[in-house]
Write a protein that holds these residues in place. Structure first.
Motif, PDB file in Angstrom:
ATOM      1  N   SER A 100       0.835  -1.213   0.000  1.00 34.71           N
ATOM      2  CA  SER A 100       0.000   0.000   0.000  1.00 34.71           C
ATOM      3  C   SER A 100       0.865   1.257   0.000  1.00 34.71           C
ATOM      4  O   SER A 100       0.518   2.263  -0.628  1.00 34.71           O
ATOM      5  N   THR A 104       0.628   4.148  -2.900  1.00 33.89           N
ATOM      6  CA  THR A 104       0.298   5.534  -2.558  1.00 33.89           C
ATOM      7  C   THR A 104       1.486   6.480  -2.688  1.00 33.89           C
ATOM      8  O   THR A 104       1.317   7.643  -3.058  1.00 33.89           O
ATOM      9  N   TYR A 109       0.622   1.160  -9.260  1.00 29.99           N
ATOM     10  CA  TYR A 109      -0.766   0.694  -9.324  1.00 29.99           C
ATOM     11  C   TYR A 109      -0.893  -0.730  -9.857  1.00 29.99           C
ATOM     12  O   TYR A 109      -1.851  -1.439  -9.522  1.00 29.99           O
ATOM     13  N   TRP A 112      -1.543  -3.702  -7.464  1.00 30.70           N
ATOM     14  CA  TRP A 112      -2.653  -3.695  -6.513  1.00 30.70           C
ATOM     15  C   TRP A 112      -3.694  -4.798  -6.738  1.00 30.70           C
ATOM     16  O   TRP A 112      -4.213  -5.367  -5.762  1.00 30.70           O
ATOM     17  N   PHE A 172      -6.096   4.281  -5.793  1.00 32.65           N
ATOM     18  CA  PHE A 172      -5.328   5.058  -4.818  1.00 32.65           C
ATOM     19  C   PHE A 172      -6.012   5.042  -3.448  1.00 32.65           C
ATOM     20  O   PHE A 172      -5.360   4.822  -2.421  1.00 32.65           O
ATOM     21  N   ALA A 175      -5.722   1.633  -1.701  1.00 32.34           N
ATOM     22  CA  ALA A 175      -4.394   1.471  -1.094  1.00 32.34           C
ATOM     23  C   ALA A 175      -4.224   2.387   0.112  1.00 32.34           C
ATOM     24  O   ALA A 175      -3.611   2.004   1.117  1.00 32.34           O
ATOM     25  N   LEU A 176      -4.799   3.592   0.025  1.00 31.02           N
ATOM     26  CA  LEU A 176      -4.724   4.530   1.154  1.00 31.02           C
ATOM     27  C   LEU A 176      -5.398   3.932   2.382  1.00 31.02           C
ATOM     28  O   LEU A 176      -4.898   4.038   3.502  1.00 31.02           O
ATOM     29  N   THR A 219      -2.703   6.565  10.703  1.00 24.50           N
ATOM     30  CA  THR A 219      -3.277   5.791   9.597  1.00 24.50           C
ATOM     31  C   THR A 219      -4.754   5.479   9.774  1.00 24.50           C
ATOM     32  O   THR A 219      -5.494   5.404   8.794  1.00 24.50           O
ATOM     33  N   GLY A 227      -8.731  11.107   3.269  1.00 25.05           N
ATOM     34  CA  GLY A 227      -8.931  10.645   1.901  1.00 25.05           C
ATOM     35  C   GLY A 227     -10.372  10.789   1.452  1.00 25.05           C
ATOM     36  O   GLY A 227     -10.648  11.203   0.313  1.00 25.05           O
TER      37      GLY A 227
END
Length: 289
Positions: A100, A104, A109, A112, A172, A175-176, A219, A227
């Motif tokens: 991840s 990010t 990408y 993923w 994105f 993964a965030l 996190t 996000g």
């Protein structure tokens, strides 16, 4: 990293394709209109995790670790299952945390979809092997949110719908969201220190606790809401225009649920005060963790 597509999954979905499929569910597209390779990979990883659980249980059933964890009158297999759950969960957290960050921070990408297949397979196995048998409703819901919330992301056509025309953004954000697993590394280490090592090294226990608190707050409590607020809420009109409100609410409500869960667990960690959290044997919060 969101301004341009970088190949692979993010280059294959377009706004035109999304508008043609405007009335379709990203879940239906992912499951019925793409190859079965993604679902096969998920199934394979679920089986791998089941087998791994059984192998770890067999390996540690009569070990000193299991003996340390056994409650009075409890069968060895119960403690062995707990060891297995935490050990395999730690490996999962290590893999998805590293990948991840790669997505990010460096825009990798292309990796993923494979990571999601691995992770969803893990959550399916852990849901059946641990969450349901332990009767922990919050963990069951968490796992279901992770499974269904991330499933459409790996298929380009479905990701285009799920991201309201922007598949790169949804990869994105997926993964965030997985950056939260970084804190699980320190959480699992803390469990091992508390339950198995009994705080043998107090200095390492305190150091791990500091890393746990920092990563947990950053996190789990800040990054995920950031996000959603920055990237999802301003795009509500795009979701409406493409009739993808269910996808919008799946993403935002799912993220809100996991954030609230994290806030609640932060309270559990800190309810005995910072001293109890940072130093072994310091009070209730240390034992609860």
């Amino acid at each position: 990293p969101l301004s341009q597509a970088r190949g692979g999954i993010c280059a294959t979905g377009t706004m035109d394709e999304a508008m043609e499929a405007v009335y379709e569910s990203p879940y239906a597209v992912a499951f019925f209109k793409t190859s079965r390779s993604y679902e096969l990979a998920i199934a394979v990883w679920a089986v791998v995790h089941f087998v791994a659980q059984i192998l770890v249980i067999a390996a540690c059933r009569e070990s000193w670790v299991t003996e340390k964890l056994r409650r009075k009158g409890e069968k060895p297999i119960s403690a062995a299952m707990l060891v297995s759950t935490y050990a395999i969960g730690f490996v999962h957290a290590l893999v998805v945390s590293a990948t991840s960050v790669a997505v990010t921070a460096w825009g990798m990408y292309d990796i993923w979809p494979a990571v999601l297949a691995y992770s969803i397979g893990y959550f399916i196995a852990d849901f059946c092997f641990y969450a349901v048998p332990s009767k922990q409703a919050a963990i069951c819901i968490h796992h279901l949110v992770m499974i269904f919330g991330h499933y459409p992301v790996a298929e380009p056509q479905a990701a285009t719908l799920y991201g309201a025309g922007n598949p790169e953004l949804i990869v994105f954000l997926s993964a965030l969201g997985y950056l939260t697993e970084i804190s699980n590394l320190f959480l699992d280490i803390r469990w091992y220190q508390l339950k198995v090592l009994s705080g043998v090294s107090h200095g390492l226990y305190t150091l791990n606790s500091v890393f746990l608190l920092a990563t947990y707050i950053v996190t789990r409590i800040f990054i995920m809401p950031y996000g959603i607020i920055k990237y999802m809420l301003p795009r509500y009109e795009q979701y409406v225009a493409m009739h993808q409100q269910p996808a919008f609410y799946m993403i935002t409500v799912g993220a809100a649920f996991i954030t609230l869960l994290s806030v609640g667990y932060t309270y559990i960690l800190l309810r005995g005060g910072m001293k109890a959290f940072l130093y072994f044997g310091g009070g209730k919060s240390a034992k609860a963790a």
